[in-house]
Design a protein around this motif. Structure first.
Motif, PDB file in Angstrom:
ATOM      1  N   PHE A  26       1.258  -1.315  -0.039  1.00 42.93           N
ATOM      2  CA  PHE A  26      -0.232  -0.207   0.223  1.00 42.93           C
ATOM      3  C   PHE A  26       0.171   0.905   0.149  1.00 42.93           C
ATOM      4  CE2 PHE A  26      -4.339  -0.741   0.228  1.00 42.93           C
ATOM      5  CZ  PHE A  26      -4.606  -2.450   0.723  1.00 42.93           C
ATOM      6  N   CYS A  27       1.877   1.040   0.851  1.00 43.26           N
ATOM      7  CA  CYS A  27       2.868   2.030   0.849  1.00 43.26           C
ATOM      8  C   CYS A  27       3.653   3.038  -0.523  1.00 43.26           C
ATOM      9  CB  CYS A  27       3.770   2.460   2.076  1.00 43.26           C
ATOM     10  SG  CYS A  27       2.406   2.486   4.024  1.00 43.26           S
ATOM     11  N   ASP A  28       3.705   1.420  -0.445  1.00 42.81           N
ATOM     12  CA  ASP A  28       4.760   1.882  -1.901  1.00 42.81           C
ATOM     13  C   ASP A  28       3.917   1.801  -3.348  1.00 42.81           C
ATOM     14  OD1 ASP A  28       5.999  -0.044  -4.276  1.00 42.81           O
ATOM     15  OD2 ASP A  28       7.131   1.843  -3.102  1.00 42.81           O
ATOM     16  N   CYS A  29       2.760   1.940  -3.213  1.00 43.34           N
ATOM     17  CA  CYS A  29       2.069   2.002  -4.419  1.00 43.34           C
ATOM     18  C   CYS A  29       1.999   3.455  -4.829  1.00 43.34           C
ATOM     19  CB  CYS A  29       0.539   1.642  -4.666  1.00 43.34           C
ATOM     20  SG  CYS A  29       0.932  -0.343  -4.866  1.00 43.34           S
ATOM     21  N   ALA A  30       1.403   4.405  -3.037  1.00 43.54           N
ATOM     22  CA  ALA A  30       1.312   5.594  -2.968  1.00 43.54           C
ATOM     23  C   ALA A  30       2.816   6.436  -2.800  1.00 43.54           C
ATOM     24  CB  ALA A  30       0.530   5.841  -1.068  1.00 43.54           C
ATOM     25  N   GLY A  31       3.547   5.375  -3.184  1.00 49.45           N
ATOM     26  CA  GLY A  31       5.044   6.397  -2.895  1.00 49.45           C
ATOM     27  C   GLY A  31       5.438   7.020  -1.642  1.00 49.45           C
ATOM     28  N   VAL A  32       5.378   6.065  -0.591  1.00 48.60           N
ATOM     29  CA  VAL A  32       6.285   6.236   0.567  1.00 48.60           C
ATOM     30  C   VAL A  32       6.909   5.268   1.201  1.00 48.60           C
ATOM     31  CG1 VAL A  32       5.843   6.125   3.114  1.00 48.60           C
ATOM     32  CG2 VAL A  32       3.446   7.024   1.794  1.00 48.60           C
ATOM     33  N   THR A  33       8.334   5.433   1.034  1.00 44.00           N
ATOM     34  CA  THR A  33       9.295   4.891   1.177  1.00 44.00           C
ATOM     35  C   THR A  33       9.001   4.425   2.656  1.00 44.00           C
ATOM     36  OG1 THR A  33      10.758   5.737   0.502  1.00 44.00           O
ATOM     37  CG2 THR A  33      11.674   4.701   1.057  1.00 44.00           C
ATOM     38  N   PHE A  34       8.676   3.353   3.005  1.00 41.70           N
ATOM     39  CA  PHE A  34       8.319   2.550   4.337  1.00 41.70           C
ATOM     40  C   PHE A  34       8.625   1.536   4.826  1.00 41.70           C
ATOM     41  CE2 PHE A  34       5.077   3.684   7.136  1.00 41.70           C
ATOM     42  CZ  PHE A  34       4.637   2.327   7.985  1.00 41.70           C
ATOM     43  N   ILE A  35      10.247   2.006   5.622  1.00 43.63           N
ATOM     44  CA  ILE A  35      10.699   0.429   6.247  1.00 43.63           C
ATOM     45  C   ILE A  35      11.173   0.172   7.458  1.00 43.63           C
ATOM     46  CG2 ILE A  35      11.960   1.067   4.045  1.00 43.63           C
ATOM     47  CD1 ILE A  35      14.444   2.805   5.596  1.00 43.63           C
ATOM     48  N   ILE A  36       9.704   1.240   7.985  1.00 43.50           N
ATOM     49  CA  ILE A  36       9.841   0.716   9.433  1.00 43.50           C
ATOM     50  C   ILE A  36       9.240  -0.192  10.106  1.00 43.50           C
ATOM     51  CG2 ILE A  36      10.356   3.156  10.264  1.00 43.50           C
ATOM     52  CD1 ILE A  36       7.127   3.356  11.157  1.00 43.50           C
ATOM     53  N   LEU A  37       8.876  -1.264   8.650  1.00 43.78           N
ATOM     54  CA  LEU A  37       8.221  -2.368   9.162  1.00 43.78           C
ATOM     55  C   LEU A  37       8.307  -3.059  10.061  1.00 43.78           C
ATOM     56  CD1 LEU A  37       7.738  -3.574   5.741  1.00 43.78           C
ATOM     57  CD2 LEU A  37       5.868  -2.632   6.699  1.00 43.78           C
ATOM     58  N   GLU A  38       9.418  -3.830   9.725  1.00 46.01           N
ATOM     59  CA  GLU A  38      10.219  -4.163  11.116  1.00 46.01           C
ATOM     60  C   GLU A  38      10.232  -3.918  13.054  1.00 46.01           C
ATOM     61  OE1 GLU A  38      12.270  -7.046  10.516  1.00 46.01           O
ATOM     62  OE2 GLU A  38      13.256  -7.768  12.493  1.00 46.01           O
ATOM     63  N   ALA A  39      10.340  -2.765  12.668  1.00 47.12           N
ATOM     64  CA  ALA A  39       9.798  -1.939  14.077  1.00 47.12           C
ATOM     65  C   ALA A  39       9.046  -1.856  14.312  1.00 47.12           C
ATOM     66  CB  ALA A  39      10.619  -0.409  13.831  1.00 47.12           C
ATOM     67  N   GLN A  40       7.742  -1.771  13.566  1.00 51.97           N
ATOM     68  CA  GLN A  40       6.391  -2.198  13.450  1.00 51.97           C
ATOM     69  C   GLN A  40       6.044  -3.198  14.577  1.00 51.97           C
ATOM     70  OE1 GLN A  40       3.952  -0.346  10.805  1.00 51.97           O
ATOM     71  NE2 GLN A  40       3.926   1.465  11.837  1.00 51.97           N
ATOM     72  N   MET A  41       6.688  -4.408  13.922  1.00 53.74           N
ATOM     73  CA  MET A  41       6.090  -5.941  14.295  1.00 53.74           C
ATOM     74  C   MET A  41       6.729  -6.012  15.209  1.00 53.74           C
ATOM     75  SD  MET A  41       6.698  -8.825  11.687  1.00 53.74           S
ATOM     76  CE  MET A  41       7.355  -8.330  10.374  1.00 53.74           C
ATOM     77  N   LEU A  42       8.338  -5.362  15.742  1.00 53.93           N
ATOM     78  CA  LEU A  42       8.787  -5.433  16.677  1.00 53.93           C
ATOM     79  C   LEU A  42       8.163  -5.059  18.396  1.00 53.93           C
ATOM     80  CD1 LEU A  42      11.501  -6.973  18.446  1.00 53.93           C
ATOM     81  CD2 LEU A  42      12.480  -5.337  18.032  1.00 53.93           C
ATOM     82  N   LEU A  43       7.220  -3.512  17.422  1.00 49.24           N
ATOM     83  CA  LEU A  43       7.078  -3.181  18.563  1.00 49.24           C
ATOM     84  C   LEU A  43       5.307  -3.715  18.866  1.00 49.24           C
ATOM     85  CD1 LEU A  43       7.378  -0.471  20.241  1.00 49.24           C
ATOM     86  CD2 LEU A  43       5.860   0.854  18.493  1.00 49.24           C
ATOM     87  N   GLY A  44       5.039  -4.562  18.264  1.00 45.24           N
ATOM     88  CA  GLY A  44       3.604  -4.826  18.716  1.00 45.24           C
ATOM     89  C   GLY A  44       3.847  -6.775  19.078  1.00 45.24           C
ATOM     90  N   CYS A  45       4.590  -7.123  18.842  1.00 40.00           N
ATOM     91  CA  CYS A  45       5.254  -8.217  19.559  1.00 40.00           C
ATOM     92  C   CYS A  45       5.578  -7.879  20.984  1.00 40.00           C
ATOM     93  CB  CYS A  45       6.386  -8.802  19.342  1.00 40.00           C
ATOM     94  SG  CYS A  45       7.209 -10.132  17.495  1.00 40.00           S
ATOM     95  N   PHE A  46       6.032  -6.861  21.509  1.00 37.99           N
ATOM     96  CA  PHE A  46       6.001  -6.591  22.413  1.00 37.99           C
ATOM     97  C   PHE A  46       4.338  -6.039  23.140  1.00 37.99           C
ATOM     98  CE2 PHE A  46       8.468  -5.883  26.250  1.00 37.99           C
ATOM     99  CZ  PHE A  46       8.086  -4.176  26.607  1.00 37.99           C
ATOM    100  N   PHE A  47       3.556  -5.624  22.603  1.00 37.50           N
ATOM    101  CA  PHE A  47       2.989  -4.779  23.259  1.00 37.50           C
ATOM    102  C   PHE A  47       1.821  -6.245  23.587  1.00 37.50           C
ATOM    103  CE2 PHE A  47       3.329  -0.244  25.084  1.00 37.50           C
ATOM    104  CZ  PHE A  47       4.860  -0.399  24.702  1.00 37.50           C
ATOM    105  N   ALA A  48       1.039  -6.623  22.177  1.00 38.70           N
ATOM    106  CA  ALA A  48       0.766  -8.205  22.560  1.00 38.70           C
ATOM    107  C   ALA A  48       0.861  -8.614  23.868  1.00 38.70           C
ATOM    108  CB  ALA A  48       0.723  -8.690  21.419  1.00 38.70           C
ATOM    109  N   VAL A  49       1.610  -9.230  23.929  1.00 41.11           N
ATOM    110  CA  VAL A  49       2.605  -9.779  25.458  1.00 41.11           C
ATOM    111  C   VAL A  49       2.917  -8.349  27.197  1.00 41.11           C
ATOM    112  CG1 VAL A  49       4.838 -10.982  26.765  1.00 41.11           C
ATOM    113  CG2 VAL A  49       4.632 -10.809  24.092  1.00 41.11           C
ATOM    114  N   ILE A  50       2.176  -7.730  26.491  1.00 42.15           N
ATOM    115  CA  ILE A  50       2.506  -6.741  27.696  1.00 42.15           C
ATOM    116  C   ILE A  50       0.535  -6.807  27.902  1.00 42.15           C
ATOM    117  CG2 ILE A  50       1.945  -4.343  28.630  1.00 42.15           C
ATOM    118  CD1 ILE A  50       4.923  -4.475  28.085  1.00 42.15           C
ATOM    119  N   ALA A  51      -0.339  -6.597  27.199  1.00 39.84           N
ATOM    120  CA  ALA A  51      -1.153  -6.162  27.547  1.00 39.84           C
ATOM    121  C   ALA A  51      -1.646  -7.689  28.001  1.00 39.84           C
ATOM    122  CB  ALA A  51      -2.225  -5.899  25.999  1.00 39.84           C
TER     123      ALA A  51
END
Lengths: 295, 367
Positions: A26-51
């Motif tokens: 989605f981001c690439d098609c819209a012209g956004v260089t979105f490389i923080i996938l790894e960070a968002q996944m990791l953050l997601g991992c952490f908060f899923a466990v905390i919550a």
């Protein structure tokens, strides 16, 4: 070769990568260089466990993972759109930031280093589709996977329809292909890009929660081990076509799963077997048409 | 003023950066544990001064000061904490003044130098990461003693290296696994295909075959120590192919093995690594290989305290040197051991300690 295990292992590996790749699409098609996938996944991992741990509910975990991911997405939007920073640079910085942040938070909140394992961390329940799972050989596709895994594969379909068959999709494509023309026609590029980043954030949050409380039920420092970057790789080879995104991600998933089975058979040296996923990436590089021919 | 503001901010940032990168020894973490140990050491000085009886010419004069330098923070519940407990035990016994430093990458040499300069007589340096720094700094301070925990260093007179004899505990793990297996097939998930990790695998295979000649052993490599998902997939591959005991030698990746065993349920066993891991999955951990890092550090500290420290070599901490520590059975009491398993293990242990059995340390494929 245990084919049913091969298929379910490939699906399990591919699902988080696919979610991230679709978000990046989605981001690439819209012209956004979105490389923080790894960070968002990791953050997601952490908060899923905390919550999940504090609310004793996997649903709360998934929700928090998505929220955390969205917050990070908003931070990215603010820095790149409001503060006009370069997306690529900010992306790298955020990846490092979140890697450190999750380690820091792990120590602050749980007073643990390395990893947090507890029988009280809820796991996302696994679903077996009743009739379909009995189909010989491929039935294992529908056997004991979380809803997020199924959602990952559905998201490809949704993305294909959304991007290539709806007006919203046209806005996305034109924002990426020719922003000036899009602006002239009256499309709000900023809003379109924000929406794409939000979609990507939600998908990455889901991917993260699948990784930490879907397949496992623990958090380990750096547990995404580069899956976000594999997703980017898959995206780059896919020429913005959702079907190719799916195919390449599945290819990587199967490469990993086959590697495990081949090791078990003991026929090839382990060093060579562990190379298989990377050979798959190289194969993609060679199978790609030269850049000049691509449009 | 507009032009000056960025300059002022930049200068402030630079100043803050310099403050952070200053001499790391004083600024870094001095944990509460250290403060307590130091207090205890001070209290016990009166009692312990007379304790080391031998009047040895090599015994260090004056106060004994030892530093504990680790690249992995305390509080990990395993290797670092274990080593630290050996450190504090000796420090209390011999009345040593102590300091703990949790070093970051890039600060290794500076830290070692400042510790040596401050008069610390023994520097306990943890993990192979610090080996290069020790090799560089030790020759500069020939009167300071260095102990490299888990690092193999030879030929530097004031440095004692240490090496694990993983194959011994792993041999016992293999015996247990082979005898507890119902299917006759046991496996292992190893972190990396390298010499040190393969010692675990080689000992495991050797012990298993000795206990049960027709046992089938399958060793899988994960290629990483950081990926629990991979560990779980590998373990699932094993469990689904009829292997019912899996030995995990893969740190965080190995945690995935416990998840897999939990999912597969009763009858699917795990063997732990380095520390007693049976509380992680009560009833399904038939035992754990033990690496008594605390005994290693204690031994080095004791030698320092008594003046018998001999460097210039690498000590291989075999079971003989560690009072037979190398393998522990399940500590939760929930595992039903078959008849004869514990006896067989005890018997093998005696034979290893007497030298009758020498467990393999190199896998067949690497010979």
């Amino acid at each position: 070769m245990n084919v049913s295990l091969l298929i379910s292992a490939a699906m399990r590996y591919s699902a988080p990568v696919l979610l991230a790749a679709v978000g990046a699409l989605f981001c690439d098609c819209a012209g956004v260089t979105f490389i923080i996938l790894e960070a968002q996944m990791l953050l997601g991992c952490f908060f899923a466990v905390i919550a999940g741990y504090y609310f004793q509910s996997w649903a709360a975990g998934v929700l928090c993972a998505i929220l955390a991911s969205i917050l990070l997405g908003w931070f990215f939007i603010w820095i790149t759109m409001k503060m006009k920073a370069i997306e690529l640079v900010v992306g790298f910085a955020i990846n490092f930031l979140i890697d450190g942040l999750t380690i820091y938070l792990l120590r602050m909140v749980f007073h643990q280093t390395g990893s947090f394992v507890s029988p009280e961390i809820p796991a996302i329940p696994k679903i077996t589709v009743p009739v379909l799972s009995h189909i010989p050989l491929i039935g294992s596709i529908f056997y004991q996977q979380t809803w997020i895994v199924y959602a990952a594969f559905l998201s490809v379909l949704v993305a294909a329809i959304l991007i290539y068959h709806t007006p919203f999709g046209l806005h996305i494509l034109s924002s990426g292909a020719n922003p000036e023309a899009a602006k002239a026609v009256g499309i709000d590029i900023g809003k379109t890009r924000i929406k794409c980043i939000m979609i990507a954030s939600v998908l990455c949050g889901l991917a993260g929660s699948q990784l930490s409380i879907g397949f496992l039920s623990m958090f380990s420092e750096g547990m995404t081990v580069g899956k976000g970057f594999i997703a980017l790789g898959a995206l780059m080879f896919s020429n913005r076509k959702p079907t190719l995104v799916l195919f390449i991600t599945l290819l990587f998933g199967f490469a990993e799963a086959i590697g495990n089975q081949v090791q078990l058979s003991g026929t090839i040296a382990s060093e060579l077997v562990l190379m298989i996923p990377y050979l798959a990436v190289l194969a993609c590089v060679f199978a790609r048409k030269p850049v000049a021919e691509q449009i | 003023m507009k032009r000056a503001l960025p300059m002022i901010l930049a200068t402030m940032m630079a100043a803050a950066l310099c403050a952070g990168c200053g001499n790391s020894s004083q600024g870094t973490t001095q944990t509460q544990a250290t403060a307590a140990a130091a207090e205890n050491a001070a209290e016990k000085t009166d009692n312990t001064e007379s304790a080391p009886a031998e009047a040895d010419a090599a015994k260090p004069e004056g106060n004994l000061k030892a530093a504990f330098i680790t690249p992995q923070a305390l509080g990990d519940g395993s290797v670092t904490d274990l080593s630290y407990s050996g450190f504090t035990k000796a420090a209390e016994e011999y009345g040593m003044e102590t300091q703990v430093v949790e070093v970051q990458v890039g600060e290794y040499e500076e830290t070692l130098r400042s510790m040596a300069q401050e008069g610390y007589g023994l520097l306990v340096c943890l993990q192979p990461e610090l080996v290069d720094a020790v090799c560089t700094v030790a020759p500069e301070y020939p009167d300071t003693l260095f102990f490299s925990m888990n690092g193999e260093i030879n030929d530097i007179p004031n440095v004692l290296g240490s090496a694990n004899k993983e194959q011994e505990g792993s041999y016992l793990a293999g015996v247990t696994a082979a005898l507890m297996s119902e299917t006759g097939k046991i496996g292992a998930v190893i972190g990396q295909d390298m010499a040190q990790n393969n010692r675990y695998a080689a000992g495991y295979e050797d012990g298993a075959k000795a206990a049960r000649p027709d046992i089938e052993v399958s060793i899988l490599y994960a290629g990483t120590f950081e990926d629990p998902a991979k560990g779980k997939e590998l373990a699932l591959t094993l469990y689904n192919s009829g292997y019912d005991v899996v030995y995990q030698v893969a740190a965080k990746t190995g945690l995935g093995v416990f998840e897999a065993a939990k999912e597969q349920g009763e009858g699917h066993y795990v063997v732990g690594c380095d520390v007693d891991q049976s509380p992680l999955l009560p009833g399904q951990v038939v035992g754990s290989q033990i690496t008594p890092y605390d005994t290693w550090v204690y031994a080095a500290m004791k030698d320092y305290g008594e003046g018998t420290f001999t460097g210039g070599r690498t000590e291989a901490f075999s079971m003989n040197r560690t009072d037979g520590a190398g393998f522990d059975f399940d500590s939760t009491g929930k595992v039903n051991y078959k008849d004869g398993v514990k006896e067989a293990v005890e018997d093998s242990k005696k034979k290893i300690m007497s030298g009758e059995i020498v467990p393999e340390s190199v896998r067949e494929k690497d010979k």
